[in-house]
Write a protein that holds these residues in place. Structure first.
Motif, PDB file in Angstrom:
ATOM      1  N   GLU A  99      27.373  40.728  40.933  1.00 34.95           N
ATOM      2  CA  GLU A  99      28.572  39.906  41.100  1.00 34.95           C
ATOM      3  C   GLU A  99      29.795  40.747  41.448  1.00 34.95           C
ATOM      4  OE1 GLU A  99      30.650  36.237  38.649  1.00 34.95           O
ATOM      5  OE2 GLU A  99      29.898  37.969  37.519  1.00 34.95           O
ATOM      6  N   LEU A 100      29.887  41.947  40.888  1.00 38.34           N
ATOM      7  CA  LEU A 100      31.019  42.828  41.184  1.00 38.34           C
ATOM      8  C   LEU A 100      31.124  43.100  42.680  1.00 38.34           C
ATOM      9  CD1 LEU A 100      31.054  45.573  38.399  1.00 38.34           C
ATOM     10  CD2 LEU A 100      32.760  43.797  38.815  1.00 38.34           C
ATOM     11  N   ALA A 101      29.988  43.415  43.295  1.00 37.06           N
ATOM     12  CA  ALA A 101      29.978  43.703  44.730  1.00 37.06           C
ATOM     13  C   ALA A 101      30.306  42.453  45.537  1.00 37.06           C
ATOM     14  CB  ALA A 101      28.619  44.264  45.140  1.00 37.06           C
ATOM     15  N   VAL A 102      29.760  41.328  45.130  1.00 37.71           N
ATOM     16  CA  VAL A 102      29.985  40.075  45.860  1.00 37.71           C
ATOM     17  C   VAL A 102      31.459  39.676  45.801  1.00 37.71           C
ATOM     18  CG1 VAL A 102      29.454  37.597  45.905  1.00 37.71           C
ATOM     19  CG2 VAL A 102      27.617  39.283  45.582  1.00 37.71           C
ATOM     20  N   ARG A 103      32.071  39.810  44.649  1.00 34.94           N
ATOM     21  CA  ARG A 103      33.495  39.465  44.521  1.00 34.94           C
ATOM     22  C   ARG A 103      34.364  40.369  45.392  1.00 34.94           C
ATOM     23  NH1 ARG A 103      34.795  38.266  38.109  1.00 34.94           N
ATOM     24  NH2 ARG A 103      33.827  36.194  38.003  1.00 34.94           N
ATOM     25  N   GLN A 104      33.992  41.644  45.438  1.00 35.55           N
ATOM     26  CA  GLN A 104      34.767  42.594  46.221  1.00 35.55           C
ATOM     27  C   GLN A 104      34.717  42.260  47.713  1.00 35.55           C
ATOM     28  OE1 GLN A 104      33.493  46.666  45.783  1.00 35.55           O
ATOM     29  NE2 GLN A 104      34.961  47.451  47.277  1.00 35.55           N
ATOM     30  N   SER A 111      33.235  30.428  48.147  1.00 35.72           N
ATOM     31  CA  SER A 111      33.612  29.739  46.922  1.00 35.72           C
ATOM     32  C   SER A 111      32.804  30.305  45.757  1.00 35.72           C
ATOM     33  CB  SER A 111      33.345  28.239  47.051  1.00 35.72           C
ATOM     34  OG  SER A 111      31.940  28.001  47.125  1.00 35.72           O
ATOM     35  N   LYS A 112      33.198  29.955  44.525  1.00 31.65           N
ATOM     36  CA  LYS A 112      32.467  30.447  43.352  1.00 31.65           C
ATOM     37  C   LYS A 112      31.008  30.000  43.382  1.00 31.65           C
ATOM     38  CE  LYS A 112      36.349  31.049  40.157  1.00 31.65           C
ATOM     39  NZ  LYS A 112      36.927  30.711  38.835  1.00 31.65           N
ATOM     40  N   GLN A 113      30.775  28.780  43.836  1.00 29.82           N
ATOM     41  CA  GLN A 113      29.404  28.288  43.916  1.00 29.82           C
ATOM     42  C   GLN A 113      28.616  29.041  44.985  1.00 29.82           C
ATOM     43  OE1 GLN A 113      27.801  26.347  41.912  1.00 29.82           O
ATOM     44  NE2 GLN A 113      25.908  26.328  43.118  1.00 29.82           N
ATOM     45  N   GLU A 114      29.244  29.315  46.105  1.00 24.19           N
ATOM     46  CA  GLU A 114      28.585  30.077  47.169  1.00 24.19           C
ATOM     47  C   GLU A 114      28.300  31.496  46.721  1.00 24.19           C
ATOM     48  OE1 GLU A 114      30.348  27.949  51.221  1.00 24.19           O
ATOM     49  OE2 GLU A 114      31.538  29.489  50.185  1.00 24.19           O
ATOM     50  N   GLN A 115      29.230  32.084  45.974  1.00 24.49           N
ATOM     51  CA  GLN A 115      29.006  33.426  45.442  1.00 24.49           C
ATOM     52  C   GLN A 115      27.814  33.429  44.486  1.00 24.49           C
ATOM     53  OE1 GLN A 115      32.527  35.541  43.967  1.00 24.49           O
ATOM     54  NE2 GLN A 115      33.817  34.243  45.256  1.00 24.49           N
ATOM     55  N   LYS A 116      27.746  32.434  43.619  1.00 24.19           N
ATOM     56  CA  LYS A 116      26.630  32.333  42.669  1.00 24.19           C
ATOM     57  C   LYS A 116      25.297  32.238  43.409  1.00 24.19           C
ATOM     58  CE  LYS A 116      24.959  29.437  38.830  1.00 24.19           C
ATOM     59  NZ  LYS A 116      23.667  29.050  39.436  1.00 24.19           N
ATOM     60  N   GLN A 117      25.238  31.406  44.433  1.00 21.70           N
ATOM     61  CA  GLN A 117      24.014  31.246  45.206  1.00 21.70           C
ATOM     62  C   GLN A 117      23.641  32.542  45.923  1.00 21.70           C
ATOM     63  OE1 GLN A 117      24.972  27.900  47.716  1.00 21.70           O
ATOM     64  NE2 GLN A 117      24.496  26.387  46.133  1.00 21.70           N
ATOM     65  N   TRP A 118      24.657  33.257  46.413  1.00 19.56           N
ATOM     66  CA  TRP A 118      24.416  34.495  47.138  1.00 19.56           C
ATOM     67  C   TRP A 118      23.914  35.596  46.200  1.00 19.56           C
ATOM     68  CZ3 TRP A 118      23.149  36.054  51.611  1.00 19.56           C
ATOM     69  CH2 TRP A 118      23.395  37.350  52.063  1.00 19.56           C
ATOM     70  N   ALA A 154      23.722  42.624  48.700  1.00 22.93           N
ATOM     71  CA  ALA A 154      24.672  41.524  48.521  1.00 22.93           C
ATOM     72  C   ALA A 154      25.979  41.775  49.269  1.00 22.93           C
ATOM     73  CB  ALA A 154      24.959  41.302  47.038  1.00 22.93           C
ATOM     74  N   MET A 155      26.242  43.026  49.623  1.00 20.43           N
ATOM     75  CA  MET A 155      27.426  43.346  50.418  1.00 20.43           C
ATOM     76  C   MET A 155      27.209  42.999  51.894  1.00 20.43           C
ATOM     77  SD  MET A 155      28.168  47.043  48.628  1.00 20.43           S
ATOM     78  CE  MET A 155      29.528  47.487  49.705  1.00 20.43           C
ATOM     79  N   GLN A 156      25.988  42.612  52.228  1.00 16.95           N
ATOM     80  CA  GLN A 156      25.597  42.282  53.601  1.00 16.95           C
ATOM     81  C   GLN A 156      25.976  43.426  54.555  1.00 16.95           C
ATOM     82  OE1 GLN A 156      26.985  38.387  54.866  1.00 16.95           O
ATOM     83  NE2 GLN A 156      24.997  37.923  55.772  1.00 16.95           N
ATOM     84  N   PRO A 157      25.500  44.635  54.243  1.00 17.32           N
ATOM     85  CA  PRO A 157      25.914  45.795  55.037  1.00 17.32           C
ATOM     86  C   PRO A 157      25.206  45.841  56.386  1.00 17.32           C
ATOM     87  CG  PRO A 157      24.256  46.455  53.459  1.00 17.32           C
ATOM     88  CD  PRO A 157      24.548  45.007  53.173  1.00 17.32           C
TER      89      PRO A 157
END
Length: 280
Positions: A99-104, A111-118, A154-157
Protein backbone atom coordinates in the motif's frame (compact mmCIF):
# COMPACT_ATOMS: atom_id res chain seq x y z
CA UNK A 1 14.35 1.96 -34.09
CA UNK A 2 15.55 3.45 -30.78
CA UNK A 3 16.02 1.18 -27.77
CA UNK A 4 13.71 1.18 -24.76
CA UNK A 5 16.59 1.47 -22.29
CA UNK A 6 20.04 2.70 -23.26
CA UNK A 7 22.93 2.31 -20.83
CA UNK A 8 25.31 4.56 -22.72
CA UNK A 9 29.06 4.15 -22.19
CA UNK A 10 29.00 4.65 -18.42
CA UNK A 11 32.03 4.94 -16.16
CA UNK A 12 31.72 5.02 -12.38
CA UNK A 13 34.69 6.39 -10.45
CA UNK A 14 34.84 6.52 -6.64
CA UNK A 15 37.11 8.81 -4.63
CA UNK A 16 39.21 6.83 -2.14
CA UNK A 17 42.05 7.74 0.25
CA UNK A 18 44.43 6.20 -2.31
CA UNK A 19 42.98 8.20 -5.18
CA UNK A 20 40.25 7.62 -7.81
CA UNK A 21 38.99 4.04 -8.19
CA UNK A 22 37.25 3.14 -11.46
CA UNK A 23 34.66 0.50 -10.63
CA UNK A 24 33.14 0.16 -14.11
CA UNK A 25 34.45 1.41 -17.43
CA UNK A 26 32.60 2.06 -20.70
CA UNK A 27 29.58 -0.15 -20.00
CA UNK A 28 27.25 0.08 -22.98
CA UNK A 29 24.03 -1.91 -23.32
CA UNK A 30 20.73 -1.42 -25.13
CA UNK A 31 17.54 -3.18 -24.10
CA UNK A 32 14.32 -3.57 -26.03
CA UNK A 33 10.98 -3.27 -24.31
CA UNK A 34 10.01 -6.46 -22.50
CA UNK A 35 13.49 -8.02 -22.57
CA UNK A 36 14.71 -10.03 -19.59
CA UNK A 37 18.43 -9.42 -19.13
CA UNK A 38 20.71 -10.98 -16.51
CA UNK A 39 24.03 -9.53 -15.36
CA UNK A 40 26.50 -12.17 -14.22
CA UNK A 41 30.12 -12.12 -13.15
CA UNK A 42 32.46 -12.66 -10.24
CA UNK A 43 32.07 -10.64 -7.05
CA UNK A 44 33.38 -7.10 -7.44
CA UNK A 45 32.74 -6.89 -11.18
CA UNK A 46 30.40 -3.92 -10.92
CA UNK A 47 27.03 -5.58 -11.42
CA UNK A 48 25.34 -3.77 -8.54
CA UNK A 49 27.04 -0.51 -9.53
CA UNK A 50 25.50 -0.71 -13.00
CA UNK A 51 22.10 -1.57 -11.52
CA UNK A 52 22.32 1.36 -9.10
CA UNK A 53 23.07 3.76 -11.96
CA UNK A 54 20.00 2.53 -13.85
CA UNK A 55 17.94 2.87 -10.65
CA UNK A 56 19.18 6.44 -10.19
CA UNK A 57 20.77 5.58 -6.84
CA UNK A 58 24.27 6.18 -8.17
CA UNK A 59 25.45 8.80 -10.65
CA UNK A 60 27.70 7.81 -13.53
CA UNK A 61 30.98 9.69 -13.72
CA UNK A 62 30.84 9.47 -17.51
CA UNK A 63 28.01 8.54 -19.89
CA UNK A 64 24.45 8.03 -18.73
CA UNK A 65 21.18 6.12 -18.91
CA UNK A 66 18.29 6.96 -21.24
CA UNK A 67 14.83 5.45 -20.66
CA UNK A 68 12.27 6.12 -23.38
CA UNK A 69 14.21 9.13 -24.57
CA UNK A 70 14.59 10.69 -21.10
CA UNK A 71 17.77 10.85 -19.07
CA UNK A 72 17.83 8.96 -15.78
CA UNK A 73 19.50 11.00 -13.03
CA UNK A 74 17.46 10.19 -9.92
CA UNK A 75 15.20 7.42 -8.54
CA UNK A 76 11.74 7.25 -10.11
CA UNK A 77 8.62 5.12 -10.01
CA UNK A 78 9.19 4.01 -13.61
CA UNK A 79 12.12 1.95 -12.24
CA UNK A 80 11.42 -0.37 -9.31
CA UNK A 81 14.13 -2.21 -7.39
CA UNK A 82 13.95 -5.50 -5.50
CA UNK A 83 17.01 -6.26 -3.36
CA UNK A 84 18.24 -9.55 -1.91
CA UNK A 85 17.10 -8.22 1.44
CA UNK A 86 13.34 -7.78 1.05
CA UNK A 87 13.43 -4.38 2.85
CA UNK A 88 9.87 -4.68 4.14
CA UNK A 89 8.84 -2.47 7.05
CA UNK A 90 8.51 -4.97 9.92
CA UNK A 91 5.63 -3.23 11.70
CA UNK A 92 3.39 -3.28 8.61
CA UNK A 93 1.49 -6.17 7.08
CA UNK A 94 2.17 -7.45 3.58
CA UNK A 95 -0.84 -5.49 2.36
CA UNK A 96 0.34 -2.30 4.06
CA UNK A 97 3.86 -2.62 2.66
CA UNK A 98 2.47 -2.76 -0.87
CA UNK A 99 0.00 0.00 0.00
CA UNK A 100 2.88 2.39 0.72
CA UNK A 101 4.13 2.10 -2.85
CA UNK A 102 0.63 2.36 -4.32
CA UNK A 103 -0.16 5.53 -2.36
CA UNK A 104 3.10 7.10 -3.43
CA UNK A 105 2.56 6.43 -7.14
CA UNK A 106 -1.23 6.41 -7.48
CA UNK A 107 -2.40 8.43 -4.48
CA UNK A 108 -3.83 11.16 -6.71
CA UNK A 109 -4.90 9.12 -9.73
CA UNK A 110 -6.72 6.15 -8.14
CA UNK A 111 -9.59 6.20 -5.68
CA UNK A 112 -9.24 4.33 -2.37
CA UNK A 113 -11.28 1.47 -3.77
CA UNK A 114 -9.15 1.33 -6.92
CA UNK A 115 -6.01 1.36 -4.81
CA UNK A 116 -7.34 -1.53 -2.71
CA UNK A 117 -8.12 -3.56 -5.83
CA UNK A 118 -4.70 -2.79 -7.29
CA UNK A 119 -2.90 -3.84 -4.10
CA UNK A 120 -4.81 -7.12 -3.96
CA UNK A 121 -4.21 -7.71 -7.68
CA UNK A 122 -0.44 -7.44 -7.27
CA UNK A 123 -0.43 -9.65 -4.18
CA UNK A 124 -2.41 -12.17 -6.20
CA UNK A 125 0.23 -12.08 -8.95
CA UNK A 126 2.79 -13.39 -6.45
CA UNK A 127 0.32 -15.77 -4.72
CA UNK A 128 0.26 -13.89 -1.42
CA UNK A 129 -3.39 -12.95 -0.93
CA UNK A 130 -3.75 -15.64 1.75
CA UNK A 131 -1.12 -13.89 3.91
CA UNK A 132 -1.77 -10.26 3.03
CA UNK A 133 -2.59 -9.31 6.61
CA UNK A 134 0.50 -10.92 8.16
CA UNK A 135 3.61 -9.02 9.19
CA UNK A 136 7.08 -9.95 7.86
CA UNK A 137 8.01 -11.81 11.05
CA UNK A 138 4.99 -14.09 10.51
CA UNK A 139 5.94 -15.28 7.02
CA UNK A 140 8.87 -17.16 5.44
CA UNK A 141 11.82 -15.68 3.58
CA UNK A 142 10.38 -16.69 0.23
CA UNK A 143 7.04 -15.10 1.08
CA UNK A 144 8.79 -11.88 2.08
CA UNK A 145 10.47 -11.76 -1.31
CA UNK A 146 7.10 -12.31 -2.98
CA UNK A 147 5.76 -9.27 -1.13
CA UNK A 148 8.82 -7.28 -2.18
CA UNK A 149 8.17 -8.19 -5.81
CA UNK A 150 4.47 -7.33 -5.43
CA UNK A 151 5.41 -3.94 -4.00
CA UNK A 152 7.70 -3.27 -6.96
CA UNK A 153 5.12 -4.43 -9.52
CA UNK A 154 2.43 -2.29 -7.86
CA UNK A 155 4.39 0.78 -8.95
CA UNK A 156 3.69 -0.34 -12.53
CA UNK A 157 7.33 0.24 -13.50
CA UNK A 158 8.64 0.28 -17.03
CA UNK A 159 11.81 -1.43 -15.78
CA UNK A 160 12.07 -3.94 -12.93
CA UNK A 161 15.53 -4.11 -11.36
CA UNK A 162 16.37 -7.23 -9.35
CA UNK A 163 19.56 -7.41 -7.28
CA UNK A 164 20.03 -11.12 -6.51
CA UNK A 165 16.43 -11.38 -5.28
CA UNK A 166 16.62 -15.13 -4.63
CA UNK A 167 20.22 -15.37 -3.42
CA UNK A 168 19.40 -15.99 0.24
CA UNK A 169 16.68 -18.59 -0.37
CA UNK A 170 16.81 -22.38 -0.33
CA UNK A 171 16.87 -24.20 -3.68
CA UNK A 172 13.22 -25.27 -3.70
CA UNK A 173 11.87 -21.85 -2.73
CA UNK A 174 14.18 -20.28 -5.28
CA UNK A 175 12.81 -22.54 -8.02
CA UNK A 176 9.21 -21.68 -7.13
CA UNK A 177 9.97 -17.95 -7.25
CA UNK A 178 11.80 -18.31 -10.56
CA UNK A 179 8.69 -19.96 -12.01
CA UNK A 180 6.51 -17.19 -10.59
CA UNK A 181 8.79 -14.52 -12.04
CA UNK A 182 8.66 -16.15 -15.48
CA UNK A 183 4.86 -16.22 -15.33
CA UNK A 184 4.67 -12.56 -14.23
CA UNK A 185 7.07 -11.49 -16.95
CA UNK A 186 5.04 -13.35 -19.56
CA UNK A 187 1.84 -11.66 -18.38
CA UNK A 188 3.11 -8.10 -17.89
CA UNK A 189 5.93 -7.84 -20.44
CA UNK A 190 7.96 -5.60 -18.14
CA UNK A 191 11.61 -4.98 -19.01
CA UNK A 192 13.75 -6.74 -16.40
CA UNK A 193 17.41 -6.45 -15.41
CA UNK A 194 18.48 -9.03 -12.84
CA UNK A 195 21.79 -9.57 -11.10
CA UNK A 196 22.56 -13.21 -10.39
CA UNK A 197 25.50 -15.43 -9.49
CA UNK A 198 23.62 -18.53 -10.64
CA UNK A 199 24.37 -19.69 -14.20
CA UNK A 200 21.32 -21.95 -14.43
CA UNK A 201 19.06 -19.15 -13.22
CA UNK A 202 20.50 -16.79 -15.82
CA UNK A 203 19.85 -19.20 -18.71
CA UNK A 204 16.41 -20.23 -17.48
CA UNK A 205 15.04 -16.70 -17.07
CA UNK A 206 16.85 -14.55 -19.60
CA UNK A 207 16.58 -13.41 -23.18
CA UNK A 208 20.09 -12.03 -22.89
CA UNK A 209 22.93 -12.81 -20.44
CA UNK A 210 25.47 -10.01 -19.99
CA UNK A 211 28.82 -11.31 -18.72
CA UNK A 212 30.97 -8.79 -16.84
CA UNK A 213 34.76 -8.79 -16.69
CA UNK A 214 36.60 -8.67 -13.40
CA UNK A 215 37.21 -5.30 -11.77
CA UNK A 216 38.62 -2.76 -11.38
CA UNK A 217 37.52 -1.06 -14.59
CA UNK A 218 34.99 -3.86 -15.08
CA UNK A 219 33.06 -3.81 -18.33
CA UNK A 220 30.89 -6.04 -20.49
CA UNK A 221 32.95 -8.97 -21.72
CA UNK A 222 30.37 -10.90 -23.73
CA UNK A 223 26.63 -10.82 -24.35
CA UNK A 224 24.86 -14.13 -24.89
CA UNK A 225 21.50 -14.21 -26.67
CA UNK A 226 19.37 -17.00 -25.19
CA UNK A 227 17.09 -18.18 -27.97
CA UNK A 228 15.05 -20.71 -26.02
CA UNK A 229 11.28 -20.71 -26.67
CA UNK A 230 8.89 -19.47 -23.98
CA UNK A 231 7.20 -20.57 -21.83
CA UNK A 232 10.17 -22.46 -20.41
CA UNK A 233 10.01 -25.63 -18.39
CA UNK A 234 13.05 -26.34 -16.21
CA UNK A 235 12.66 -30.12 -16.47
CA UNK A 236 12.44 -30.09 -20.27
CA UNK A 237 15.34 -27.64 -20.55
CA UNK A 238 17.58 -29.92 -18.51
CA UNK A 239 17.46 -32.34 -21.45
CA UNK A 240 17.78 -29.66 -24.14
CA UNK A 241 21.22 -29.58 -25.86
CA UNK A 242 20.83 -25.84 -26.54
CA UNK A 243 20.38 -25.17 -22.81
CA UNK A 244 23.59 -27.06 -22.08
CA UNK A 245 25.44 -25.07 -24.75
CA UNK A 246 24.33 -21.74 -23.27
CA UNK A 247 25.31 -22.91 -19.80
CA UNK A 248 28.72 -24.06 -21.03
CA UNK A 249 29.34 -20.75 -22.80
CA UNK A 250 28.77 -18.81 -19.58
CA UNK A 251 30.90 -21.18 -17.49
CA UNK A 252 33.69 -20.94 -20.07
CA UNK A 253 33.68 -17.15 -19.82
CA UNK A 254 33.58 -17.10 -16.01
CA UNK A 255 36.09 -19.84 -15.25
CA UNK A 256 38.47 -19.67 -18.22
CA UNK A 257 38.38 -16.17 -19.69
CA UNK A 258 37.71 -14.40 -16.36
CA UNK A 259 39.16 -16.80 -13.82
CA UNK A 260 39.52 -15.21 -10.39
CA UNK A 261 43.00 -15.25 -8.82
CA UNK A 262 42.76 -17.73 -5.98
CA UNK A 263 44.20 -17.15 -2.50
CA UNK A 264 47.83 -18.33 -2.21
CA UNK A 265 46.97 -20.77 0.56
CA UNK A 266 44.37 -22.49 -1.62
CA UNK A 267 46.76 -22.68 -4.60
CA UNK A 268 49.51 -24.08 -2.41
CA UNK A 269 47.15 -26.73 -1.12
CA UNK A 270 46.24 -27.73 -4.65
CA UNK A 271 42.54 -26.97 -4.26
CA UNK A 272 41.23 -25.25 -7.41
CA UNK A 273 37.75 -23.80 -7.53
CA UNK A 274 35.02 -26.20 -8.53
CA UNK A 275 33.02 -25.27 -11.64
CA UNK A 276 29.58 -25.20 -10.10
CA UNK A 277 26.57 -23.34 -11.38
CA UNK A 278 27.22 -20.46 -8.99
CA UNK A 279 29.83 -17.76 -9.34
CA UNK A 280 32.11 -16.87 -6.44
Amino acid sequence: MSSHLDISHIDVVFDTPKGPFTAVKDVHLQLNKGEFVSLIGHSGCGKSTVLNVVAGLQQASQGGVILNGKEVNAPGSERAVVFQNHSLLPWLTAYQNVELAVRQVFGKSKSKQEQKQWIEHNLQLVHMTHAMHKRPDEISGGMKQRVGIARALAMQPQVLLLDEPFGALDALTRAHLQDSLMAIHAELGTTVIMITHDVDEAVLLSDKVVMMTNGPEATIGEVLQVNLPRPRDRIALARDPAYSQYRSAILSFLYEKQRKVEPLAKVAAGKPQRQSGKVA
